[in-house]
Write a protein that holds these residues in place. Structure first.
Motif, short mmCIF file in Angstrom:
data_model
loop_
_atom_site.label_atom_id
_atom_site.label_comp_id
_atom_site.label_asym_id
_atom_site.label_seq_id
_atom_site.Cartn_x
_atom_site.Cartn_y
_atom_site.Cartn_z
N ILE A 170 19.98 28.41 112.47
CA ILE A 170 19.91 29.56 111.55
C ILE A 170 21.32 29.97 111.13
O ILE A 170 21.60 30.22 109.96
N ARG A 171 22.22 30.04 112.12
CA ARG A 171 23.61 30.41 111.82
C ARG A 171 24.24 29.46 110.80
O ARG A 171 24.84 29.89 109.81
N PHE A 172 24.12 28.15 111.05
CA PHE A 172 24.74 27.19 110.15
C PHE A 172 24.03 27.13 108.81
O PHE A 172 24.65 26.82 107.79
N GLY A 173 22.73 27.43 108.80
CA GLY A 173 22.03 27.52 107.52
C GLY A 173 22.56 28.67 106.68
O GLY A 173 22.74 28.52 105.46
N VAL A 174 22.82 29.81 107.30
CA VAL A 174 23.40 30.95 106.59
C VAL A 174 24.77 30.58 106.02
O VAL A 174 25.13 30.98 104.90
N GLN A 175 25.54 29.80 106.78
CA GLN A 175 26.89 29.43 106.36
C GLN A 175 26.90 28.27 105.36
O GLN A 175 27.96 27.91 104.85
N GLY A 176 25.74 27.69 105.09
CA GLY A 176 25.67 26.61 104.11
C GLY A 176 25.88 25.23 104.67
O GLY A 176 25.96 24.25 103.91
N HIS A 177 25.92 25.08 105.99
CA HIS A 177 26.07 23.77 106.62
C HIS A 177 24.66 23.21 106.89
O HIS A 177 24.18 23.18 108.04
N TYR A 178 24.01 22.76 105.84
CA TYR A 178 22.58 22.44 105.93
C TYR A 178 22.32 21.17 106.74
O TYR A 178 21.33 21.11 107.47
N VAL A 179 23.16 20.18 106.61
CA VAL A 179 22.95 18.93 107.36
C VAL A 179 23.01 19.22 108.86
O VAL A 179 22.15 18.78 109.63
N LEU A 180 24.02 19.98 109.29
CA LEU A 180 24.14 20.31 110.70
C LEU A 180 22.96 21.16 111.17
O LEU A 180 22.44 20.97 112.28
N ALA A 181 22.52 22.08 110.33
CA ALA A 181 21.38 22.93 110.67
C ALA A 181 20.13 22.09 110.91
O ALA A 181 19.39 22.28 111.89
N VAL A 182 19.88 21.13 110.01
CA VAL A 182 18.71 20.26 110.17
C VAL A 182 18.85 19.39 111.42
O VAL A 182 17.87 19.17 112.15
#
Length: 247
Positions: free
Chosen positions: A34-46
């Motif tokens: 969720i944190r990385f999704g908010v920051q726009g790091h979508y690949v890492l979030a997935v």
């Protein structure tokens, strides 16, 4: 003089706590997604949600193998499933493609999350009940499981990462896709479960080779392989819907 029997019953070897530690690790992965999704790091979030799915598939089996399964562990696992697959996954999708929409994007997130928690609640009740569901044959789940639902919901993201396109689908179709996956989770459709699969001794070598091939494909072409796996699973779901007896 030995220790009291009651004290011995409350002590655990460190290795017996490993399944719960894996569940806690999955929770941390979901929150970090969720944190990385908010920051726009979508690949890492997935990738973190995928890690949570792997840990979810291992912790229960490890607990049973070690004889350390417990009611607390089962409840912790269920809460982790909702966080990782009912909250983190749709939120990452929302941050990736839907936050610039009107309320439709957020509504699809809410519908999906509510479907996920209802599916988990139904699963918990069925697990605690001694009665088997006569409508569902052995080796099948009732509806799409929450980890599989999260992976299917993220299929547009896999497609985007695999083929280097911005979103892969129009945003309204992503909303509809999430809602459909949510409805599949709470449906009574029998969906295939790998837990009941048995491999004959003669076919073990072929199964190991297939696993090695799948592992190499994931490591080499991760997103494309995930697209293929999700589409194949959707094919199984559609086949189950077609073959489902009416009435």
């Amino acid at each position: 003089m030995g220790e009291p029997a009651e004290k011995k019953k409350t002590e655990f070897a460190l290795i017996q706590l490993l399944p719960n530690l894996m569940t806690v690790g999955a929770i941390c992965a979901g929150l970090s997604a969720i944190r990385f999704g908010v920051q726009g790091h979508y690949v890492l979030a997935v990738q973190l949600i995928l890690l949570a799915a792997i840990l979810d598939g291992l912790d229960g089996r490890l607990a049973r193998a070690l004889g350390s399964d417990s009611k607390m562990g089962a409840e912790l696992d269920s809460l982790a499933d909702f966080l990782n697959f009912g909250v983190a996954a749709p939120l990452v999708i929302y941050f990736w493609a839907l936050q610039d929409m009107s309320s439709a994007g957020w509504i699809s997130v809410l519908v999906y999350s509510v479907c996920c928690v209802v599916r988990l609640a139904r699963f918990n009740v069925a697990t605690k009940s001694e009665d088997e569901n006569p409508e569902v044959p052995d080796g099948y789940f009732v509806g799409v499981p929450s980890p599989a639902g999260a992976l299917l919901a993220m299929l547009p993201m896999f497609f985007s990462f695999a083929f280097d396109v911005e979103t892969g689908l129009p945003r309204i179709l992503i909303c509809i896709h999430m809602i459909v996956i949510g409805l599949l989770m709470i449906s009574h459709l029998p969906t295939w479960s790998p837990k009941a699969v048995r491999i004959s001794r003669e076919n073990v070598k072929y199964f190991l080779v297939a696993c090695a091939f799948a592992g190499a494909a994931v490591l080499t072409y991760a997103w494309t392989t995930l697209v293929v796996l999700c589409v194949s699973y959707l094919g199984l779901v559609i086949w189950g819907l077609i073959k489902r007896p009416s009435g």
